[in-house]
Structures are given as structure tokens and as C-alpha cells.
Design a protein around this motif. Structure first.
Motif, short mmCIF file in Angstrom:
data_model
loop_
_atom_site.label_atom_id
_atom_site.label_comp_id
_atom_site.label_asym_id
_atom_site.label_seq_id
_atom_site.Cartn_x
_atom_site.Cartn_y
_atom_site.Cartn_z
N ARG A 135 37.01 -44.86 -49.97
CA ARG A 135 37.73 -43.36 -50.28
C ARG A 135 38.96 -43.91 -50.96
N GLN A 136 38.56 -45.14 -51.61
CA GLN A 136 40.74 -45.27 -52.20
C GLN A 136 40.22 -46.28 -53.08
N SER A 154 45.96 -50.60 -52.73
CA SER A 154 45.44 -50.17 -52.73
C SER A 154 46.47 -48.62 -52.86
N SER A 155 45.42 -47.40 -53.24
CA SER A 155 46.74 -46.16 -53.32
C SER A 155 45.02 -45.00 -52.73
N ALA A 156 45.91 -43.51 -52.36
CA ALA A 156 45.04 -42.39 -52.43
C ALA A 156 44.21 -41.57 -52.82
N TRP A 162 51.24 -47.08 -55.37
CA TRP A 162 50.44 -47.89 -54.74
C TRP A 162 51.08 -48.80 -54.18
N TYR A 191 37.69 -47.63 -58.48
CA TYR A 191 37.27 -47.18 -57.10
C TYR A 191 36.62 -47.47 -56.60
N ASN A 213 42.05 -49.06 -55.38
CA ASN A 213 42.29 -50.89 -55.64
C ASN A 213 42.77 -50.95 -56.74
#
Length: 161
Positions: free
Chosen positions: A88-89, A105-107, A116, A83, A91
């Protein structure tokens, strides 16, 4: 195993703030452990089976995922997830038995879905969509961009071992 995390940190450009990462990575706790997966390649109807295993590492600041297809399929991959508090994501870096190295990447989780999305240099563009279901299974869809839209390349339904 730790080599994968060094790879992620290098790709992420410095990655996580140590104080924030364990709290954020706690969102991934429901995935921990071993899973057996059965699925299909929708385009051909060919069946696929895999095992996946999620383990924490880096004192809780990261997660390692091992994905191993069951013969006759031969795909194997190691994924390292971290993280990035500043960005603020989440990886991820995926290295696989075919020589691939891809960044995603993902929120984070949106309800029961974790998506992802591949980095711009990954061509064609790809997504991995994880969906937790009410019966405790986990569905994993690998999507690839074709003709401007995403299509499911393979889908797995996984049960905890």
C-alpha cells in the motif's frame, strides 16, 4: 526506458499487483506531460532551470519521469514510479547522471502534496515534495537532512508546457 522499471521492480521486491496498479497510478495522471521549471538553491541563491516530463508506461501500471537541468547545471535523472498494492505504497527508483541510484517511497497524495521519502540506505536522508497549486503550477522541493532536520536543497516552480 523499460530498464528503469525493471530496476524499480527489482528494488521494490516484486512491486505491484497488476490489477491494482493502474487504478492507483491514476492518481499521478495530473502530472503527465512536459513542464518547464525555474528555481533556486536557497543556501546560495543560485538560480536553476529544468525541464521535467512524466509519461505512463507498463500499460498504466507505472510512470517514468525525466528530469533535465538546463545549462550551466548538469543534473539529469530518470525516475520510475510504481504502486505496491500489497505494501500500500508507491515506490520510486531514481538513477542520475552522477552515477546515483536511490530508492524512495510515498503514501501518495495527501491533498495537493506528494512526498517521497528516501530508503534507509540513502544517506543523508532525502525527500522530494511535490505540491500542486491553485494556479496550475507544480512546486518541487528537494530536501536533505542536515543536523537532524530537513532543509530545502533546491526548489523548482514548474509550469506545464
Amino acid at each position: 526506458m523499460r530498464v528503469g522499471f525493471l530496476f524499480v521492480l527489482m528494488l521494490a521486491g516484486g512491486a505491484a499487483c497488476a490489477a491494482d496498479a493502474p487504478t492507483s497510478m491514476q492518481a499521478m495522471q495530473p502530472l503527465l506531460g512536459s513542464w518547464h521549471c525555474d528555481g533556486v538553491f536557497p543556501a546560495s541563491g543560485k538560480k536553476i532551470a529544468s525541464t521535467i516530463r512524466f509519461d505512463t508506461d507498463l500499460g498504466g501500471a507505472g510512470l517514468l519521469k525525466h528530469h533535465d537541468d538546463i545549462a550551466p547545471n548538469t543534473y539529469r535523472a530518470v525516475e520510475a514510479w510504481t504502486y505496491d498494492a500489497k505494501g500500500r505504497q508507491f515506490n520510486a527508483a531514481i538513477v542520475d547522471s552522477f552515477g546515483g541510484a536511490r530508492r524512495f517511497s510515498s503514501a501518495g497524495w495527501e491533498g495537493d502534496t506528494l512526498t517521497w521519502t528516501s530508503a534507509p540506505e540513502v544517506q543523508p536522508a532525502q525527500k522530494f515534495v511535490y505540491a500542486r497549486t491553485a494556479d496550475g503550477t507544480l512546486r518541487v522541493d528537494w530536501q536533505v537532512q542536515r543536523n537532524g532536520s530537513f532543509a530545502v536543497g533546491d526548489t523548482l516552480t514548474c509550469k506545464r508546457e
